[in-house]
Design a protein around this motif. Structure first.
Motif, PDB file in Angstrom:
ATOM      1  N   SER A 150       0.855  -1.184   0.028  1.00  0.00           N
ATOM      2  CA  SER A 150      -0.038   0.067  -0.043  1.00  0.00           C
ATOM      3  C   SER A 150       0.926   1.257   0.062  1.00  0.00           C
ATOM      4  O   SER A 150       0.316   2.314  -0.432  1.00  0.00           O
ATOM      5  N   GLU A 151       2.174   1.032   0.435  1.00  0.00           N
ATOM      6  CA  GLU A 151       3.033   2.568   0.378  1.00  0.00           C
ATOM      7  C   GLU A 151       3.865   2.441  -0.770  1.00  0.00           C
ATOM      8  O   GLU A 151       4.348   3.753  -1.052  1.00  0.00           O
ATOM      9  N   LEU A 152       3.620   1.597  -1.847  1.00  0.00           N
ATOM     10  CA  LEU A 152       4.626   1.556  -2.761  1.00  0.00           C
ATOM     11  C   LEU A 152       4.288   2.747  -3.829  1.00  0.00           C
ATOM     12  O   LEU A 152       5.150   3.514  -4.535  1.00  0.00           O
ATOM     13  N   ILE A 153       2.850   3.059  -3.975  1.00  0.00           N
ATOM     14  CA  ILE A 153       2.474   4.209  -5.010  1.00  0.00           C
ATOM     15  C   ILE A 153       3.295   5.703  -4.715  1.00  0.00           C
ATOM     16  O   ILE A 153       3.612   6.335  -5.151  1.00  0.00           O
ATOM     17  N   SER A 154       2.961   5.795  -3.238  1.00  0.00           N
ATOM     18  CA  SER A 154       3.656   7.237  -2.814  1.00  0.00           C
ATOM     19  C   SER A 154       5.279   7.348  -2.678  1.00  0.00           C
ATOM     20  O   SER A 154       5.462   8.009  -3.133  1.00  0.00           O
ATOM     21  N   THR A 155       5.500   5.871  -2.481  1.00  0.00           N
ATOM     22  CA  THR A 155       7.161   5.944  -2.485  1.00  0.00           C
ATOM     23  C   THR A 155       7.533   5.942  -3.876  1.00  0.00           C
ATOM     24  O   THR A 155       8.503   6.783  -4.221  1.00  0.00           O
ATOM     25  N   ARG A 156       6.914   5.586  -5.056  1.00  0.00           N
ATOM     26  CA  ARG A 156       7.199   5.593  -6.294  1.00  0.00           C
ATOM     27  C   ARG A 156       7.488   7.336  -7.072  1.00  0.00           C
ATOM     28  O   ARG A 156       8.027   7.653  -7.445  1.00  0.00           O
ATOM     29  N   CYS A 157       6.187   7.667  -6.430  1.00  0.00           N
ATOM     30  CA  CYS A 157       5.894   9.294  -6.669  1.00  0.00           C
ATOM     31  C   CYS A 157       7.110   9.976  -6.318  1.00  0.00           C
ATOM     32  O   CYS A 157       7.601  10.928  -6.998  1.00  0.00           O
ATOM     33  N   ARG A 158       7.356   9.940  -5.112  1.00  0.00           N
ATOM     34  CA  ARG A 158       8.635  10.473  -4.365  1.00  0.00           C
ATOM     35  C   ARG A 158       9.853  10.297  -5.241  1.00  0.00           C
ATOM     36  O   ARG A 158      10.624  11.065  -5.629  1.00  0.00           O
ATOM     37  N   GLU A 159      10.186   9.002  -5.421  1.00  0.00           N
ATOM     38  CA  GLU A 159      11.306   8.588  -6.449  1.00  0.00           C
ATOM     39  C   GLU A 159      11.477   9.086  -7.620  1.00  0.00           C
ATOM     40  O   GLU A 159      12.569   9.634  -8.031  1.00  0.00           O
ATOM     41  N   VAL A 160      10.244   9.437  -8.431  1.00  0.00           N
ATOM     42  CA  VAL A 160      10.438  10.016  -9.642  1.00  0.00           C
ATOM     43  C   VAL A 160      10.457  11.450  -9.443  1.00  0.00           C
ATOM     44  O   VAL A 160      11.403  12.188 -10.158  1.00  0.00           O
ATOM     45  N   GLU A 161       9.551  12.071  -8.725  1.00  0.00           N
ATOM     46  CA  GLU A 161       9.505  13.571  -8.441  1.00  0.00           C
ATOM     47  C   GLU A 161      10.741  14.105  -7.996  1.00  0.00           C
ATOM     48  O   GLU A 161      11.290  15.325  -8.353  1.00  0.00           O
ATOM     49  N   ILE A 162      11.462  13.458  -6.938  1.00  0.00           N
ATOM     50  CA  ILE A 162      12.714  13.855  -6.418  1.00  0.00           C
ATOM     51  C   ILE A 162      13.835  13.726  -7.432  1.00  0.00           C
ATOM     52  O   ILE A 162      14.663  14.618  -7.551  1.00  0.00           O
ATOM     53  N   HIS A 163      13.943  12.514  -7.985  1.00  0.00           N
ATOM     54  CA  HIS A 163      14.938  12.437  -8.885  1.00  0.00           C
ATOM     55  C   HIS A 163      14.769  13.068  -9.973  1.00  0.00           C
ATOM     56  O   HIS A 163      16.074  13.464 -10.613  1.00  0.00           O
ATOM     57  N   HIS A 164      13.741  13.480 -10.682  1.00  0.00           N
ATOM     58  CA  HIS A 164      13.577  14.483 -11.763  1.00  0.00           C
ATOM     59  C   HIS A 164      14.298  15.739 -11.313  1.00  0.00           C
ATOM     60  O   HIS A 164      14.850  16.315 -12.095  1.00  0.00           O
ATOM     61  N   ALA A 165      14.042  16.073 -10.419  1.00  0.00           N
ATOM     62  CA  ALA A 165      14.612  17.341  -9.759  1.00  0.00           C
ATOM     63  C   ALA A 165      16.176  17.157  -9.541  1.00  0.00           C
ATOM     64  O   ALA A 165      16.860  18.275 -10.139  1.00  0.00           O
ATOM     65  N   ASP A 166      16.693  16.395  -9.426  1.00  0.00           N
ATOM     66  CA  ASP A 166      17.986  15.799  -9.012  1.00  0.00           C
ATOM     67  C   ASP A 166      18.811  16.143 -10.348  1.00  0.00           C
ATOM     68  O   ASP A 166      20.001  16.159 -10.317  1.00  0.00           O
ATOM     69  N   LEU A 167      17.951  15.751 -11.446  1.00  0.00           N
ATOM     70  CA  LEU A 167      18.799  15.843 -12.780  1.00  0.00           C
ATOM     71  C   LEU A 167      19.345  17.062 -13.172  1.00  0.00           C
ATOM     72  O   LEU A 167      20.251  17.215 -13.965  1.00  0.00           O
ATOM     73  N   LEU A 168      18.683  18.297 -12.638  1.00  0.00           N
ATOM     74  CA  LEU A 168      19.283  19.673 -13.044  1.00  0.00           C
ATOM     75  C   LEU A 168      18.802  19.733 -14.518  1.00  0.00           C
ATOM     76  O   LEU A 168      19.890  20.427 -15.047  1.00  0.00           O
ATOM     77  N   LEU A 169      17.816  19.371 -14.879  1.00  0.00           N
ATOM     78  CA  LEU A 169      17.540  19.453 -16.503  1.00  0.00           C
ATOM     79  C   LEU A 169      16.154  20.344 -16.489  1.00  0.00           C
ATOM     80  O   LEU A 169      15.293  19.529 -17.005  1.00  0.00           O
ATOM     81  N   ASP A 170      16.103  21.312 -16.397  1.00  0.00           N
ATOM     82  CA  ASP A 170      15.030  22.327 -16.551  1.00  0.00           C
ATOM     83  C   ASP A 170      13.790  21.988 -15.825  1.00  0.00           C
ATOM     84  O   ASP A 170      12.555  22.031 -16.373  1.00  0.00           O
ATOM     85  N   TYR A 171      13.804  21.056 -14.754  1.00  0.00           N
ATOM     86  CA  TYR A 171      12.832  20.762 -13.779  1.00  0.00           C
ATOM     87  C   TYR A 171      13.294  20.584 -12.477  1.00  0.00           C
ATOM     88  O   TYR A 171      14.530  19.881 -12.128  1.00  0.00           O
ATOM     89  N   GLY A 172      12.632  21.435 -11.573  1.00  0.00           N
ATOM     90  CA  GLY A 172      13.135  21.779 -10.029  1.00  0.00           C
ATOM     91  C   GLY A 172      11.952  21.615  -9.165  1.00  0.00           C
ATOM     92  O   GLY A 172      10.869  21.291  -9.728  1.00  0.00           O
ATOM     93  N   PRO A 173      12.100  21.745  -7.843  1.00  0.00           N
ATOM     94  CA  PRO A 173      11.074  21.740  -6.859  1.00  0.00           C
ATOM     95  C   PRO A 173      10.066  22.557  -7.236  1.00  0.00           C
ATOM     96  O   PRO A 173       8.982  22.325  -6.797  1.00  0.00           O
ATOM     97  N   GLY A 174      10.368  23.772  -7.826  1.00  0.00           N
ATOM     98  CA  GLY A 174       9.359  24.933  -7.909  1.00  0.00           C
ATOM     99  C   GLY A 174       8.240  24.213  -9.145  1.00  0.00           C
ATOM    100  O   GLY A 174       7.127  24.815  -9.363  1.00  0.00           O
ATOM    101  N   ASP A 175       8.850  23.262  -9.842  1.00  0.00           N
ATOM    102  CA  ASP A 175       7.676  22.617 -10.785  1.00  0.00           C
ATOM    103  C   ASP A 175       7.021  21.433 -10.331  1.00  0.00           C
ATOM    104  O   ASP A 175       6.105  20.750 -11.079  1.00  0.00           O
TER     105      ASP A 175
END
Length: 237
Positions: free
Chosen positions: A136-161
């Motif tokens: 039951s926790e995997l959906i929220s966990t995966r959303c964190r993985e994708v959103e946080i690491h997307h920002a980690d890439l430093l490629l025109d996507y950050g926390p403000g997005d």
């Protein structure tokens, strides 16, 4: 110090949030080149290729574990911590077109796995013999993985997005997680959020900037107040 602070009641991301986050993330991966993937990410010691490799392997691991439940053949997310780390190193060296292909395939497999139904008490293991992890926790966990690491890439996507609802969820979660090491009062334009018992210094900023800082990212850009030194972020369970 603050272990008696109750866990927050969070409005966690749902499947739609995960799919939307993944679509945005894959658009960034699709536009990445070999040279871009070799450049540093936010994470110390990791290139952008390492981050993309991790996100893909995490999807494959989640999908494998969920498939194990479906076929009554239990499987962990990762065979071991050492194997996980070695696989990330290997995949990080892939050329952009291969890493792109792996990413789209892995996210597609996980999407299909998420859309099946599972027993309410179903659990998986991160590694063999490790602690059980509620499905039951995997959906929220995966959303964190994708959103946080997307920002980690430093490629025109950050926390403000980040979508507003996700940023608010993440701030509440990270504030609770930090409550065993600090007492702080966080002030956003619309609300106050306590870290620990909330008795410490006040720090002001946007929801996204505060959440990003609590994750241990950045140096507190956009924030005002006396910022304490933070250790690595970890989930309190």
């Amino acid at each position: 110090m603050t272990g008696n602070v109750p866990a927050p009641q969070l409005s966690e991301p749902d499947l739609t949030a995960v799919h939307d986050a993944t679509t945005r993330y894959l658009q960034t991966v699709d536009a990445s080149t070999d040279s871009l993937l070799r450049e540093p990410s936010v994470l110390p010691g990791w290139s952008r290729g390492h981050v993309v490799a991790h996100v893909a392997l995490n999807a494959l691991g989640f999908a494998r574990a969920l498939d194990g439940i479906t076929h009554d053949k239990p499987a962990p997310i990762y065979d071991s911590q050492e194997r996980r780390d070695a696989d990330i190193e290997e995949y990080a060296g892939f050329p952009a077109d291969r890493l792109r292909e792996v990413s789209f395939d892995a996210c597609g497999r996980l999407k299909a796995a998420f859309e099946r139904e599972y027993a309410a008490d179903a659990t998986i293991h991160r590694t063999p013999g490790g602690p059980e992890w509620p499905v039951s926790e995997l959906i929220s966990t995966r959303c964190r993985e994708v959103e946080i690491h997307h920002a980690d890439l430093l490629l025109d996507y950050g926390p403000g997005d980040w979508p507003e609802q996700f940023a608010e969820y993440l701030l509440e979660l990270a504030a609770y997680d930090r409550g065993d090491e600090h007492n702080l009062q966080l002030r956003t334009p619309a609300a106050k959020v306590a870290v620990g018992d909330g008795s410490g210094p006040e720090i002001t900023g946007s929801v996204a900037d505060l959440a990003w800082w609590l994750l241990g990212r950045g140096t507190g850009d956009g924030l005002s107040g006396e910022l304490p030194e933070l250790g690595p972020w970890h989930r309190r369970r």
